[in-house]
Design a protein around this motif. Structure first.
Motif, PDB file in Angstrom:
ATOM      1  N   LYS A   9      30.406  88.265  57.546  1.00  0.00           N
ATOM      2  CA  LYS A   9      31.343  88.993  56.680  1.00  0.00           C
ATOM      3  C   LYS A   9      32.487  88.052  56.344  1.00  0.00           C
ATOM      4  O   LYS A   9      32.719  87.077  57.057  1.00  0.00           O
ATOM      5  CB  LYS A   9      31.876  90.227  57.382  1.00  0.00           C
ATOM      6  CG  LYS A   9      32.784  89.905  58.560  1.00  0.00           C
ATOM      7  CD  LYS A   9      33.605  91.083  58.949  1.00  0.00           C
ATOM      8  CE  LYS A   9      34.391  90.805  60.233  1.00  0.00           C
ATOM      9  NZ  LYS A   9      35.431  89.793  60.065  1.00  0.00           N
ATOM     10  N   SER A  10      33.173  88.360  55.264  1.00  0.00           N
ATOM     11  CA  SER A  10      34.382  87.590  54.972  1.00  0.00           C
ATOM     12  C   SER A  10      35.382  88.471  54.230  1.00  0.00           C
ATOM     13  O   SER A  10      36.313  88.982  54.819  1.00  0.00           O
ATOM     14  CB  SER A  10      34.032  86.337  54.159  1.00  0.00           C
ATOM     15  OG  SER A  10      35.185  85.584  53.924  1.00  0.00           O
ATOM     16  N   ARG A  64      35.374  91.494  52.768  1.00  0.00           N
ATOM     17  CA  ARG A  64      35.378  92.959  52.979  1.00  0.00           C
ATOM     18  C   ARG A  64      35.800  93.715  51.728  1.00  0.00           C
ATOM     19  O   ARG A  64      36.352  94.813  51.802  1.00  0.00           O
ATOM     20  CB  ARG A  64      36.251  93.342  54.167  1.00  0.00           C
ATOM     21  CG  ARG A  64      35.754  92.763  55.475  1.00  0.00           C
ATOM     22  CD  ARG A  64      36.629  93.110  56.630  1.00  0.00           C
ATOM     23  NE  ARG A  64      36.630  94.544  56.880  1.00  0.00           N
ATOM     24  CZ  ARG A  64      37.491  95.137  57.710  1.00  0.00           C
ATOM     25  NH1 ARG A  64      38.395  94.418  58.349  1.00  0.00           N
ATOM     26  NH2 ARG A  64      37.447  96.431  57.890  1.00  0.00           N
ATOM     27  N   MET A  65      35.565  93.130  50.554  1.00  0.00           N
ATOM     28  CA  MET A  65      35.891  93.818  49.304  1.00  0.00           C
ATOM     29  C   MET A  65      34.862  93.535  48.204  1.00  0.00           C
ATOM     30  O   MET A  65      35.178  93.558  47.021  1.00  0.00           O
ATOM     31  CB  MET A  65      37.302  93.471  48.838  1.00  0.00           C
ATOM     32  CG  MET A  65      37.561  91.996  48.716  1.00  0.00           C
ATOM     33  SD  MET A  65      39.327  91.584  48.676  1.00  0.00           S
ATOM     34  CE  MET A  65      39.853  92.373  47.174  1.00  0.00           C
TER      35      MET A  65
END
Ligand code: FES
Length: 285
Positions: A66-67, A69-70
């Motif tokens: 993940k990085s 989160r949008m």
């Protein structure tokens, strides 16, 4: 493949849900296996939030990517109930919470560990189609006289294909990739069309090395699963069909040098008149 059986559930806060998560540590596991985790849902919890909560409270060894989160970086794509999703944009409440929720790494990729797929071949395919503008006239680069102007219509030809975030979901949905790991794949092919359709580009001939070969574009059977899976609304299967037409025309008509859009004429900037119209989208809104 479809996730249309999902339903919106408003009364999920505090409900205990079972997540069935694929685990695999190549250093000690002979094969992947499924591990169950029970979790009480919180308001607005995404599938990625649920995995993070499981890692925080139940098993710190759980691995995933993940990085942002949008929904921008593409790193959190996984299979959720059999369908490729950006987990940071997927609410747990979209699913039937009386049933288990199945989370696995993206299909059609080797597994590095748990929910982390190996994307190296995917990135190699992308690199192979030369994802940048190619011009044949070096002189115009040295003696430029203005911008590479583009009309809104010229921009429209390729704009949607620039929205790709390289999450890999399209390849996970592709039935050809499921049987041929060397298939160039929908992401790279749609990216190739993005550049070929650009009025500034003259690189189709150079890209044919990667496109017009046994594992290349002609292996696409137009299943359309890539377009259904894309979380950014890109339609790779449309791009692939349009690229087939470009290659066909190129073979029939031979090399065609594209005039520099900024060429000076008495009337001003010269525009190409032969812009083909894109067919209807292959995905229904
Ligand atoms: Fe970046 Fe999900 S974490 S797209």
């Amino acid at each position: 493949m479809s996730d249309k059986n999902t339903k919106v559930n408003q009364d999920y806060v505090g409900k205990e849900v079972e997540f069935r998560v694929l685990r695999y540590d190549p250093d000690k596991d002979i094969a992947p296996y499924i591990q169950s985790f029970k979790l009480k849902l919180e308001h607005g919890m995404t599938v990625l939030d649920a995995l993070m909560r499981i890692k925080e409270t139940q098993d710190p060894s759980l691995s995933y990517r993940k990085s942002c989160r949008m929904g921008i970086c593409g790193s959190c794509a996984m299979m959720v109930n059999g369908f490729p999703k950006l987990t940071c944009q997927t609410q747990v409440s979209e699913y039937d919470l009386d049933k288990t929720i199945d989370v696995r790494p993206l299909a059609n990729y080797p597994i590095l560990r748990d929910l982390v797929p190996d994307l190296r071949n995917f990135m190699r395919m992308h690199e192979g189609i030369k994802p940048y503008i190619i011009r044949r006239d070096n002189e115009e680069l040295d003696k430029f006289i203005g911008e590479f102007a583009q009309s809104p219509e010229e921009l429209e030809r390729y704009l949607q294909f620039t929205y790709c975030i390289k999450c890999g979901a399209c390849l996970a949905a592709c039935p050809t990739n499921a049987t041929d790991e060397n298939f160039t794949g929908p992401q790279a092919l749609a990216a190739a069309y993005r550049y070929v359709a650009d009025s500034r580009d003259e690189g189709l001939e150079e890209r044919l090395v990667a496109l017009d070969e046994p594992n290349g574009i002609w292996r696409c059977h137009y299943a359309g699963a890539c377009s259904e899976a894309c979380p950014k609304g890109v339609d790779p299967s449309l791009g692939i069909q349009l690229l087939k037409r470009e290659i066909f025309n190129h073979r029939l008509l031979g090399k065609k040098k594209r005039p520099a859009p900024f060429a000076e004429t008495p009337e001003g900037v010269e525009r190409r008149e032969d812009i083909p119209q894109a067919p209807e989208k292959t995905v229904r809104e």
